[in-house]
Design an enzyme around this catalytic site. Sequence first.
Site, PDB file in Angstrom:
ATOM      1  N   THR A  83      46.639 -21.821 -14.616  1.00 43.70           N
ATOM      2  CA  THR A  83      45.734 -20.931 -15.337  1.00 43.70           C
ATOM      3  C   THR A  83      45.093 -20.002 -14.325  1.00 43.70           C
ATOM      4  O   THR A  83      44.793 -20.424 -13.198  1.00 43.70           O
ATOM      5  CB  THR A  83      44.638 -21.715 -16.082  1.00 43.70           C
ATOM      6  OG1 THR A  83      43.563 -20.837 -16.421  1.00 43.70           O
ATOM      7  CG2 THR A  83      44.067 -22.833 -15.245  1.00 43.70           C
ATOM      8  N   CYS A 196      46.294 -13.701 -17.385  1.00 39.56           N
ATOM      9  CA  CYS A 196      45.973 -14.922 -18.116  1.00 39.56           C
ATOM     10  C   CYS A 196      47.314 -15.515 -18.491  1.00 39.56           C
ATOM     11  O   CYS A 196      48.211 -14.791 -18.948  1.00 39.56           O
ATOM     12  CB  CYS A 196      45.128 -14.628 -19.354  1.00 39.56           C
ATOM     13  SG  CYS A 196      44.816 -16.092 -20.361  1.00 39.56           S
TER      14      CYS A 196
END
Length: 230
Positions: A83, A196
């Site tokens: 992430t 992202c």
Amino acid sequence: MEIIGVLGGMSWPSTLEYYRLMNEAAQARLGPDRSAEILLYSLDWGRIERLQHAGDWDALTEELITGARRLVLGGAGFLVIATNTMHKVAEAVAAVSGLEVLHIADATARALREAGVGRAGLLGTRFTMEEPFMRERLEGWGLEVLVPPEEDREAVHRIIYEELVQGVVRDASREVYRGVMARLAERGAGGIVLGCTEIGLLVGPEDAPVPVFDTTRIHAEAAVARALGG
């Protein structure tokens, strides 16, 4: 091949992509019957999300350190935080675990430089776009980073948290992202960083007027290269 220790589940749809992409990269490098050696610790996304929006980064750091320690015990050779946003605590995780954290911004910066892109637009969560941990890391490679204006940042963030992390992909949201990327290109961005790990589920190269750099794919392929000593 070293064992790739993956801190995942943030969110699980993007962790699935990491698993697929790392195995495809291993297969491409080693042959059709090969796959990557991966040890995955998947965190509870609901708990992580609540702590993020509460601003409790100390607790978030402890969450990832706990996961990292379990990966160390399992024999991981290095760590991948699957992430972008949680790279805010990457240095603390590396320091406590004693293992290298393969930083997503460094892998992305190399890809941008190899493509000859000196100015890039950055999309991601509000944390990634507004806080310095990702932007300054990229700038440390000599890159100029543009972020969308407030209204666009809010839309990008909302779609990530209300849709993409749940595996929801909507055409209307794709149009929103297309507009955001077009406006960044108009401001001079020579490439768009999909900063992202869920954004690649929604948009791809065909949705932007300039090249896109999907951090999920870049990071996954860099992990396999690192595992193989490259």
